[in-house]
Scaffold this motif. Structure first.
Motif, PDB file in Angstrom:
ATOM      1  N   GLY A   1      38.867  38.435  66.483  1.00  0.00           N
ATOM      2  CA  GLY A   1      40.174  37.862  66.198  1.00  0.00           C
ATOM      3  C   GLY A   1      40.016  36.466  65.637  1.00  0.00           C
ATOM      4  O   GLY A   1      38.946  36.096  65.142  1.00  0.00           O
TER       5      GLY A   1
ATOM      6  N   ASN B   1      46.531  42.347  73.262  1.00  0.00           N
ATOM      7  CA  ASN B   1      45.757  42.716  72.080  1.00  0.00           C
ATOM      8  C   ASN B   1      45.233  41.478  71.349  1.00  0.00           C
ATOM      9  O   ASN B   1      45.217  41.414  70.124  1.00  0.00           O
ATOM     10  N   LEU B   2      44.825  40.471  72.127  1.00  0.00           N
ATOM     11  CA  LEU B   2      44.318  39.237  71.543  1.00  0.00           C
ATOM     12  C   LEU B   2      42.861  39.402  71.125  1.00  0.00           C
ATOM     13  O   LEU B   2      42.055  39.965  71.862  1.00  0.00           O
TER      14      LEU B   2
ATOM     15  N   HIS C   1      49.236  33.426  71.631  1.00  0.00           N
ATOM     16  CA  HIS C   1      49.679  34.688  71.051  1.00  0.00           C
ATOM     17  C   HIS C   1      50.477  34.446  69.772  1.00  0.00           C
ATOM     18  O   HIS C   1      50.283  35.122  68.759  1.00  0.00           O
TER      19      HIS C   1
ATOM     20  N   SER D   1      48.265  33.044  66.791  1.00  0.00           N
ATOM     21  CA  SER D   1      47.229  33.973  66.332  1.00  0.00           C
ATOM     22  C   SER D   1      47.809  35.179  65.602  1.00  0.00           C
ATOM     23  O   SER D   1      47.091  35.884  64.894  1.00  0.00           O
ATOM     24  N   THR D   2      49.122  35.433  65.754  1.00  0.00           N
ATOM     25  CA  THR D   2      49.711  36.640  65.169  1.00  0.00           C
ATOM     26  C   THR D   2      50.759  36.358  64.106  1.00  0.00           C
ATOM     27  O   THR D   2      51.096  37.260  63.330  1.00  0.00           O
ATOM     28  N   GLN D   3      51.296  35.136  64.048  1.00  0.00           N
ATOM     29  CA  GLN D   3      52.439  34.852  63.176  1.00  0.00           C
ATOM     30  C   GLN D   3      52.137  33.721  62.205  1.00  0.00           C
ATOM     31  O   GLN D   3      51.319  32.847  62.488  1.00  0.00           O
TER      32      GLN D   3
ATOM     33  N   LYS E   1      57.861  43.095  61.113  1.00  0.00           N
ATOM     34  CA  LYS E   1      56.724  42.169  61.108  1.00  0.00           C
ATOM     35  C   LYS E   1      55.713  42.580  60.042  1.00  0.00           C
ATOM     36  O   LYS E   1      55.196  41.742  59.278  1.00  0.00           O
TER      37      LYS E   1
ATOM     38  N   GLU F   1      54.456  40.623  56.549  1.00  0.00           N
ATOM     39  CA  GLU F   1      53.048  40.420  56.189  1.00  0.00           C
ATOM     40  C   GLU F   1      52.750  41.018  54.822  1.00  0.00           C
ATOM     41  O   GLU F   1      52.060  40.399  54.002  1.00  0.00           O
TER      42      GLU F   1
ATOM     43  N   ARG G   1      53.724  43.383  72.004  1.00  0.00           N
ATOM     44  CA  ARG G   1      52.593  42.469  72.143  1.00  0.00           C
ATOM     45  C   ARG G   1      51.318  43.057  71.544  1.00  0.00           C
ATOM     46  O   ARG G   1      50.552  42.351  70.894  1.00  0.00           O
TER      47      ARG G   1
ATOM     48  N   ASN H   1      51.098  44.971  69.145  1.00  0.00           N
ATOM     49  CA  ASN H   1      51.212  45.076  67.692  1.00  0.00           C
ATOM     50  C   ASN H   1      51.546  43.741  67.033  1.00  0.00           C
ATOM     51  O   ASN H   1      52.085  43.698  65.932  1.00  0.00           O
ATOM     52  N   GLY H   2      51.208  42.650  67.733  1.00  0.00           N
ATOM     53  CA  GLY H   2      51.271  41.332  67.104  1.00  0.00           C
ATOM     54  C   GLY H   2      52.625  40.670  67.078  1.00  0.00           C
ATOM     55  O   GLY H   2      52.840  39.737  66.297  1.00  0.00           O
TER      56      GLY H   2
END
Length: 719
Positions: free
Chosen positions: A154, A177-178, A287, A290-292, A399, A403, A429, A431-432
């Motif tokens: 990640g 899912n980190l 979280h 790292s995802t957004q 989301k 992307e 969570r 799925n980001g």
């Protein structure tokens, strides 16, 4: 050199073991994945007890390993043997070492720590630890730690002084899912500091977010390293040891209020570091970042099936400095096609309690097109018509659409409930999409994303600071003898003369030694303030040695001198009274501005609500020198009382520029005069805008002043 630690080709494990439950066994077990990842990767167990460890040939000493040099040594032997082992590592040209072993400064063995630091420097070995969990690099499967195995690649690098926090984060990670780039346990930090790793991560393409757990920082370089990294990657920090308990009060207001956490808050602010107060907040931000993408504007769009929770989220926007912009006309027009007539098309957007999955989908598809909206908070409460898991799937679809189209939009969720929404939150969570227990949490984390988007592009303009520095350097060069004399006896009169010399205005005043002088200058000045003047009497007000607007100047002179002499006599203090300071009476808004020399970060400047209430209200903020104009203003704006400076309810706006200038000058004074330990200006009288201000009372404390004993060292100044 840190690359040899994070990307080695050869690793020696000194203290390897075949016994399950031993640290050396866990490390060897974890390193199997490193060898399996690439045939070029080599692991060499070292322990004279074994010929093999977990199938690997074992060596009596690192010196017996046939390779000419070793990139990384992982040391897990009793503390007393570490210096000998490290000497052998030096002879083997080892580039980096991770010292897992405990038993050093954490138990009082400072000499052992000094010894391994010296050996490391002699052989140019970079050392992580001792007393640490180890390190992990997900991208080459290097788990040089005794943590359990978790390999999910990640973009998070987690650096911690606590091994327990690392194991906790790794245990939580699968639920969210980190994925990680690197995990670093720093331990006692005998060599490698946070600053070294922050600089290394600037060029690390696998790291997008840096997360820190810090208990102490040992080098001032942290600030510059953090600022450089924060321009390209967010740094999120949780500081352990936040309470004031155990913080020893020292002798000025500035010193007594400058507790550990206040200094660190100033350090993080100057380093452009985002701070959190709880482990939960740390995980929430980890979280999100790292995802957004970043939230690059303040405009939040709220979509909800529960009006009450929409109102709560709207209230939080004001608290966290986000806005609820009106939707574009085209957005309103599209929404009307899909929403029932009872739905109010405004922000927050209430889809009504019977909202189904399609209603959520149409609303979200429309909002991501709205240029006024930078972030979206999706709120859901369990209703008969609302299917939480289906809505969660829609949110994830949106989301992914964001992307795919590379839109600069952030989307988070707050599914509020218990049993019925448990699976949907887990789905989000994994799925980001960060999902929070309450709307307020969602608004808060989005505000941090927006705050960082501003912080990362802010640049300091140092020109005015440099102009003042040039002025003060010239003052110092031209007045060396006078300054030396003033600082040799830093009573209030001399402290004020010193400050005036450096461009900080003081009231017109005189130091009088006789009744006749007091009456003469009193007649010249009009309304006056009279104070005892002695470096040996810090608590002037406490003993009745400060009199405002005396009716009889002569009688007041006698009374102040008598009380001052009694004070010294009763306490057995062998010190002189220099006289009585008589100066013009000044009014204005009362602030406190002060400086303290921190042993790691150097001059720290404090500003806050002043007067006799400073110790009670504690409305203060701190800044680390050097202080630019904008940095000083940001520090002032943190005060709860800042709006009073701006003028409220008919009160005049105060001269904020004067306060800023004073803060900058105090920082430079402490830079130019290393013998000054603390400066305290309380109160600083601030006049109306454009009219400046004056130093009401001043205290300068010089390093190693012999007269500072139990009386002054054990109490705070309360002038």
């Amino acid at each position: 050199m840190l690359d040899a630690i994070f990307n080695p080709k050869s690793v020696a494990v000194i203290g390897a073991s075949n016994i399950e439950g031993k640290v050396g066994y866990s490390i060897m077990k974890n390193l199997k994945a490193f060898v399996e990842y690439s045939p070029d990767n080599k692991v060499y167990p070292v322990n004279p007890k074994y010929s093999k460890v977990l199938g690997f040939k074992c060596y009596r000493s690192i010196l017996d390993i046939p390779e000419e040099s070793i990139d990384l040594a992982v040391i897990a032997v009793p503390a007393e043997y570490v210096p000998t082992v490290l000497e052998e590592c030096g002879e083997k040209s080892v580039k980096g070492a991770v010292v897992i072993s405990a038993g050093f400064s954490e138990v009082g063995n400072y000499h052992l720590e000094d010894e391994i630091r010296t050996i490391g420097r002699r052989y140019n070995i970079r050392i992580i630890g001792p007393n640490c969990l180890g390190i992990i690099n997900m991208y080459n499967r290097l788990n040089a730690s005794f943590s359990k195995e978790y390999f999910k690649e990640g973009n998070i690098t987690f650096i911690s002084q606590s091994g327990a926090l690392i194991t906790a984060v790794l245990d939580i990670a699968p639920l969210l899912n980190l994925g990680f780039s690197k995990i670093v346990s720093l331990g006692n930090k005998v060599d490698v500091q946070e600053s070294d790793i922050l600089e290394y991560l600037i060029q690390d393409n696998t790291t997008k977010v840096v997360v820190l757990y810090i208990e102490s920082i040992k080098d001032k370089k942290f600030i510059d390293s953090a600022r450089k990294l924060a321009k390209v990657k967010p740094i999120i920090t949780l500081k352990g040891g936040r309470s004031e308990e155990g913080v020893k009060a020292i002798s000025s207001h500035t010193g007594s209020l400058a507790g550990d956490m206040q200094i660190y808050s100033a350090v993080f602010k100057k380093g452009k570091v985002l701070t959190v107060e709880t482990f939960e907040e740390l995980v929430d931000l980890m979280h999100l970042f790292s995802t957004q993408p970043l939230m690059e504007g303040s405009g939040l769009g709220i979509v909800t099936n529960a009006g009450g929770f929409g109102v709560m989220a709207a209230d939080s926007c004001r608290k966290y400095d986000l806005t609820l912009p009106d939707f574009e006309p085209s957005t309103v027009e599209k929404l009307r096609k899909y929403l029932p007539p009872t739905s109010s098309i405004s922000n927050p957007l209430d889809l009504i309690g019977d909202a189904d999955t399609d209603r959520y989908r149409h609303a979200l598809e429309t909002l991501i097109e709205d240029k006024n909206i930078n972030g979206i908070l999706v709120i859901l409460t369990p209703q008969e018509m609302t299917k939480p898991l289906e809505v969660a799937e829609v949110v994830v679809d949106i989301k992914e659409e964001i992307e795919r189209r590379k839109l600069s939009k952030v989307i988070v969720a707050s599914f509020v409930g218990g049993v019925s929404i448990k699976g949907s939150k887990s789905y989000l969570r994994k799925n980001g999409v960060p999902a929070y227990i309450s709307p307020e949490n969602g608004v808060e984390v989005l505000s941090r994303s927006y705050k960082y988007s501003i912080m990362k592009v802010q640049e300091d303009d140092c020109r005015y600071l440099e102009d003042i520095r040039s002025q003060l350097m010239e003052v110092k060069e031209e007045n060396l003898d006078t300054i030396k004399e003033l600082l040799s006896n830093p009573n209030e009169y001399n402290s004020k003369r010193f400050l005036k010399l450096h461009g900080i205005e003081v009231p017109k005043g005189y130091l009088v030694k006789t009744l006749e002088e007091a009456e003469y200058y009193g007649s010249i000045l009009g309304d006056v303030v009279m104070k005892i003047c002695s470096r040996y009497i810090p608590h002037k007000s406490d003993i009745g040695c400060v009199v405002v607007k005396p009716e009889d100047v002569g009688e007041t002179f006698h009374r102040i001198m008598e009380r001052g002499e009694n004070y010294l006599k009763e306490r057995g203090i062998k010190g002189e009274i220099d006289g009585v300071l008589i100066e013009e009476y000044i009014e204005g808004m009362e602030l406190i501005v002060g400086g303290k020399r921190d042993k790691v970060f150097g001059p720290v400047i404090m500003v806050g609500l002043g007067g006799v209430f400073v110790e009670v209200m504690k409305d203060v903020s701190f800044a680390i020198h050097p202080i630019t104009r904008e940095y000083a203003l940001d520090t002032l704006r943190e005060l709860k009382s800042y709006k009073v400076l701006e003028g409220i309810r008919g009160r005049p706006k105060r001269d904020i520029d004067f306060v800023v200038d004073t803060m900058m000058r105090l920082g430079l004074i402490m830079e130019l005069y290393p013998e000054i330990r603390e400066i305290d200006i309380n109160p600083l009288f601030v006049k109306e805008e454009g009219k400046g201000g004056y130093v009401g009372d001043a205290l300068i404390i010089i390093e190693d002043e012999g007269y500072i004993g139990t009386e002054m060292g054990s109490r705070k100044y309360n002038r």
